[in-house]
Design a protein around this motif. Structure first.
Motif, PDB file in Angstrom:
ATOM      1  N   UNK A   1     -18.073   0.225   7.665  1.00 13.66           N
ATOM      2  CA  UNK A   1     -17.546   1.014   8.778  1.00 13.66           C
ATOM      3  C   UNK A   1     -16.022   1.059   8.765  1.00 13.66           C
ATOM      4  N   UNK A   2     -15.384   0.143   8.049  1.00  9.34           N
ATOM      5  CA  UNK A   2     -13.931   0.207   7.912  1.00  9.34           C
ATOM      6  C   UNK A   2     -13.511   1.405   7.060  1.00  9.34           C
ATOM      7  N   UNK A   3     -14.421   1.882   6.237  1.00  4.97           N
ATOM      8  CA  UNK A   3     -14.145   3.021   5.357  1.00  4.97           C
ATOM      9  C   UNK A   3     -14.738   4.320   5.896  1.00  4.97           C
TER      10      UNK A   3
ATOM     11  N   UNK B   1       0.851  -1.186   0.000  1.00  3.90           N
ATOM     12  CA  UNK B   1       0.000   0.000   0.000  1.00  3.90           C
ATOM     13  C   UNK B   1       0.891   1.243   0.000  1.00  3.90           C
ATOM     14  N   UNK B   2       0.392   2.320  -0.561  1.00  5.22           N
ATOM     15  CA  UNK B   2       1.127   3.581  -0.487  1.00  5.22           C
ATOM     16  C   UNK B   2       1.057   4.078   0.949  1.00  5.22           C
ATOM     17  N   UNK B   3       2.228   4.453   1.493  1.00  6.81           N
ATOM     18  CA  UNK B   3       2.251   4.873   2.883  1.00  6.81           C
ATOM     19  C   UNK B   3       2.272   6.382   3.001  1.00  6.81           C
ATOM     20  N   UNK B   4       1.326   6.897   3.768  1.00  9.14           N
ATOM     21  CA  UNK B   4       1.289   8.309   4.130  1.00  9.14           C
ATOM     22  C   UNK B   4       1.238   8.372   5.644  1.00  9.14           C
ATOM     23  N   UNK B   5       1.646   9.482   6.225  1.00 12.32           N
ATOM     24  CA  UNK B   5       1.518   9.594   7.682  1.00 12.32           C
ATOM     25  C   UNK B   5       0.056   9.449   8.087  1.00 12.32           C
TER      26      UNK B   5
ATOM     27  N   UNK C   1      -7.325   1.309   4.615  1.00 11.53           N
ATOM     28  CA  UNK C   1      -6.205   0.470   4.201  1.00 11.53           C
ATOM     29  C   UNK C   1      -5.495  -0.144   5.403  1.00 11.53           C
ATOM     30  N   UNK C   2      -5.280   0.666   6.425  1.00  7.78           N
ATOM     31  CA  UNK C   2      -4.639   0.156   7.633  1.00  7.78           C
ATOM     32  C   UNK C   2      -5.519  -0.884   8.323  1.00  7.78           C
TER      33      UNK C   2
ATOM     34  N   UNK D   1       2.378   7.735  15.173  1.00 12.39           N
ATOM     35  CA  UNK D   1       2.113   6.704  16.196  1.00 12.39           C
ATOM     36  C   UNK D   1       2.235   5.282  15.646  1.00 12.39           C
ATOM     37  N   UNK D   2       1.924   5.104  14.364  1.00 16.38           N
ATOM     38  CA  UNK D   2       1.885   3.769  13.787  1.00 16.38           C
ATOM     39  C   UNK D   2       2.066   3.876  12.276  1.00 16.38           C
ATOM     40  N   UNK D   3       2.707   2.881  11.688  1.00 17.01           N
ATOM     41  CA  UNK D   3       2.782   2.754  10.235  1.00 17.01           C
ATOM     42  C   UNK D   3       2.449   1.316   9.876  1.00 17.01           C
ATOM     43  N   UNK D   4       1.590   1.151   8.903  1.00 20.73           N
ATOM     44  CA  UNK D   4       1.110  -0.175   8.513  1.00 20.73           C
ATOM     45  C   UNK D   4       1.507  -0.438   7.069  1.00 20.73           C
ATOM     46  N   UNK D   5       2.061  -1.618   6.825  1.00 20.38           N
ATOM     47  CA  UNK D   5       2.503  -2.000   5.496  1.00 20.38           C
ATOM     48  C   UNK D   5       2.044  -3.413   5.184  1.00 20.38           C
ATOM     49  N   UNK D   6       1.852  -3.662   3.893  1.00 23.37           N
ATOM     50  CA  UNK D   6       1.749  -5.041   3.457  1.00 23.37           C
ATOM     51  C   UNK D   6       3.151  -5.597   3.276  1.00 23.37           C
TER      52      UNK D   6
END
Length: 722
Positions: free
Chosen positions: A479-481, A1-5, A503-504, A68-73
């Motif tokens: 609700x995830x969106x 996924x594209x990572x943004x803060x 996405x996270x 606080x957190x970064x999420x990646x595939x």
């Protein structure tokens, strides 16, 4: 996924920018497909609701250079943007330290030489899991900062049979509706064992449950499984009291149980067609208190005492707070029936962490421990059900249902008023049949607080609900969106959408799904935003397809082969009429009697549409050779005018069983040709929602030749699709 803060509101944002960064939408596409604006006044009220509990509770610290957190595939560039450039030293602490070999130590540490560095790039091929990035500035007193790094798989867990394209079936039940020779006026976990046994014997892969979240032992009339006190704990009313060893071994409990008075109470709650929640919970708690009295006298080395102590140790503070809430609620409900939840309690007890609460707990330790013991019993009995399903070879076994939220006055909000924004509630925007929209009275989780806490509340929620099951259905998966927030005291038409970090959340969902070997089904009925459809599919989340709604643009029902494979297909759901009621328009008659329709024309249009749907469905059954093609569509046999017959019922079940969807879920109400629903949306006290029992006991249901024929038909259709 594209990572943004992560989008956490910075402290210096302007009010307008702050509302946008907080995810409050300016407009949305309504039910007519038109773009509709959300008023500035509504947006301001929603933003105020986000910051009403604690000053700056959703703000990033202006000191830490890390989000606080970064999420990646997995298998992508793990690039962590810095909120403040600098020449930092960093170290990545893996969740499983055993994965780090001595020779690899340097691989997980590094430094940024340039004081203008704006990102940290972590090593490639990191293991899945929850890791911790620690950063320090060697030029300013070596202060440390940290953030959570989450590495997730791209797809959630899929059982091997579904991966091999096997077509599976199961039944979706409301556990409280089950009747048996032994239960105490409500379906229980022992009844669930019997259901699993019967379904497995006939080739079924799962039994799906209504949400079994914790409700209110002290307020049993609050019976909606979709309006729980806590989504992290279980509803103790489902405990089979007679199956508790301490109840069986207690002389006092057995004397009580065999008394004429108690046997009369037992028979009374069993003979009702509606679950009498107050009488059922009173009877069960009387029996459980006698069992608990016996448990307290067991030796501290007894295996059950040790098991309970481990349960307390393992679940820690969250279990303690749930038990404290239930004990306090029971204390006040005995004194004043209107004490429906913590907002009605004396002010000093409305904060779960107050001195008054601590004093209460110190004075009522045994009562608090009793409610923790009830949770232990419920968990143990549910675990036994899932173990049984696995022993019987069911590829899914149990699937649980995760409600979209919790009530205002329950334990989850009592414990955490920062995460749950009680100055707002969630619902749905207006549509043609509901011009004022829907207000579900459930305070939302604040997405900014979720990010600030590195998604731990969401992780905990998934872990609590993926226990003891092979599938988790997420109610209102959109609700995830985004969620429709309504300012406190306003009607639903004055709400607005608040976005969530989809996405996270999907990445974390995939990670927990794989870890628990628990597949995910997303309830995606209604207006589904196009931006989430592909995300759900790519994440391995199964869609949810209901026969009544599966029509094309011309009003024709889709053929079985048109159903998507990555889906669970059903005939109906708990919020819709049973098959018999749908066919005979009993739901429309009931709605008219309850005054649910704004005028006669709306009702007339609904009746006309129902007749059209019935004729269209008959055409599909003929095209699929499930009823006689030679019979005229308007004749007495298999016509839209006739009542539901066993033959027509079987044909419709075979139709849905022939669908291309890998899963189908069937309701026992339709095997029994029942016509009364368990829930009528839009009603509160006009209809006895969440109370109606099945018309037959489990033994009678599965010894009925018609049920046997129907389930053989279903199994045959599924086998022929493999």
């Amino acid at each position: 996924m594209d990572k943004l803060p992560p989008q956490v509101t910075p402290p210096n944002a302007s009010p307008k920018d702050a509302m946008t960064l907080a995810g409050i939408a300016t407009d949305y596409i309504n039910a007519k497909g038109q773009r509709e604006s959300i008023t500035q006044h509504t947006r301001e009220r929603l933003f105020a609701a986000m910051s009403a509990s604690e000053p700056n509770s959703g703000l990033l610290s202006d000191n830490s250079p890390l989000p606080p957190v970064s999420v990646f595939y997995t298998d992508c560039e793990y690039r962590i943007p810095l909120t403040r450039p600098g020449a930092y030293q960093w170290h990545l602490q893996l969740e499983d330290l055993a994965l780090v070999e001595t020779t690899d130590t340097n691989r997980y540490s590094g430094s940024l030489k340039d004081k203008n560095s704006s990102a940290i790039v972590l090593p490639s091929s990191l293991p899945l899991g929850y890791h911790r990035l620690i950063v320090s500035d060697p030029h300013s007193d070596n202060t440390n900062w940290s953030c959570r790094i989450i590495i997730a798989p791209k797809r959630g867990f899929i059982p091997r049979q579904l991966g091999n394209q096997a077509k599976l079936w199961g039944t979706c039940i409301q556990l409280y509706t089950l009747r048996s020779a032994t239960n105490w006026g409500i379906g229980d976990f022992s009844d669930l064992k019997h259901m699993l046994h019967h379904v497995a014997r006939r080739g079924g892969a799962f039994v799906g449950l209504n949400p079994i979240h914790a409700l209110y032992p002290a307020n049993p009339d609050s019976a909606s499984p979709y309006s729980p006190s806590s989504r992290n704990w279980l509803n103790v009313i489902y405990i089979d009291v007679a199956g508790v060893p301490e109840f069986q071994r207690s002389a006092s409990a057995q004397v009580w149980w065999n008394s004429a008075e108690v046997q009369q109470r037992w028979q009374q709650v069993r003979q009702t067609d509606l679950v009498d929640y107050p009488q059922v919970i009173a009877l069960k708690l009387d029996g459980l208190r006698l069992a608990y009295a016996h448990f307290k006298h067991l030796n501290h080395q007894h295996e059950r005492v040790q098991a309970f102590n481990y349960f307390i140790y393992h679940h820690g503070a969250p279990l303690q707070k749930q038990a404290e809430f239930d004990a306090l609620h029971a204390y006040y409900a005995r004194r004043e029936p209107d004490m429906w939840g913590w907002p009605a309690w004396p002010k000093e007890y409305q904060d779960g962490n107050s001195d008054a609460v601590r004093q209460f707990v110190a004075e009522h330790q045994d009562e608090v421990r009793f409610y923790a013991w009830l949770q232990w019993l419920a968990h143990a009995q549910l675990a036994e059900c899932f173990t049984l399903s696995q022993r019987q070879g069911m590829s899914i076994g149990i699937y649980r249902d995760l409600a979209v939220g919790v009530t205002e006055g329950g334990s989850d909000t009592w414990c955490d008023k920062t995460l749950y924004r009680i100055k707002a509630s969630i619902g749905a925007p207006p549509d043609p049949l509901g011009p004022l929209g829907q207000n579900w009275g459930l305070p939302p989780m604040d997405p900014q607080i979720m990010v600030q806490r590195a998604y731990q509340p969401f992780i905990d929620l998934l872990r609590s609900n993926m226990r003891y099951c092979g599938a988790l259905r997420i109610d209102h998966v959109m609700s995830l969106l985004r969620l429709w927030w309504i300012p406190y005291g306003d009607t639903a038409d004055r709400g607005g959408y608040v976005s969530y970090p989809v996405d996270d959340l999907l990445a974390i969902l995939a990670l927990e799904s794989q870890r628990h070997k628990c597949m995910v089904i997303g309830e995606d009925l209604g207006i589904v935003p196009p931006e989430i459809v592909n995300k759900l599919k790519q994440s391995g989340v199964f869609s949810y397809k209901v026969l009544y709604f599966e029509q094309n643009g011309s009003g024709q029902f889709k053929q079985p082969e048109e159903y998507p494979a990555q889906a669970m297909a059903t005939i109906t759901t708990h919020d819709l009429p049973t098959l018999r009621s749908y066919w005979q328009s009993g739901d429309l008659d009931l709605g008219q009697a309850l005054g649910l329709y704004p005028n006669e024309q709306v009702l007339a249009d609904l009746r006309a549409d129902r007749e059209r749907c019935k004729l269209a469905l008959l055409d599909n059954l003929r095209q699929a050779n499930l009823i006689d093609n030679s019979v005229n569509r308007h004749s007495d046999e298999f016509s839209a005018d006739q009542p539901m017959t066993p033959e027509l019922n079987n044909a419709i079940h075979r139709f849905i069983a022939s669908s291309g969807s890998l899963l189908i879920g069937l309701q026992p109400e339709d095997w029994l040709a029942m016509d009364t629903p368990v829930n009528v949306p839009g009603t509160t006290d006009q209809y006895p929602n969440w109370r109606r029992k099945l018309t037959a006991s489990l033994d009678d249901l599965f010894s009925d030749p018609q049920t046997d024929r129907l389930l053989k038909t279903v199994q045959s259709a599924r086998d022929n699709l493999f």
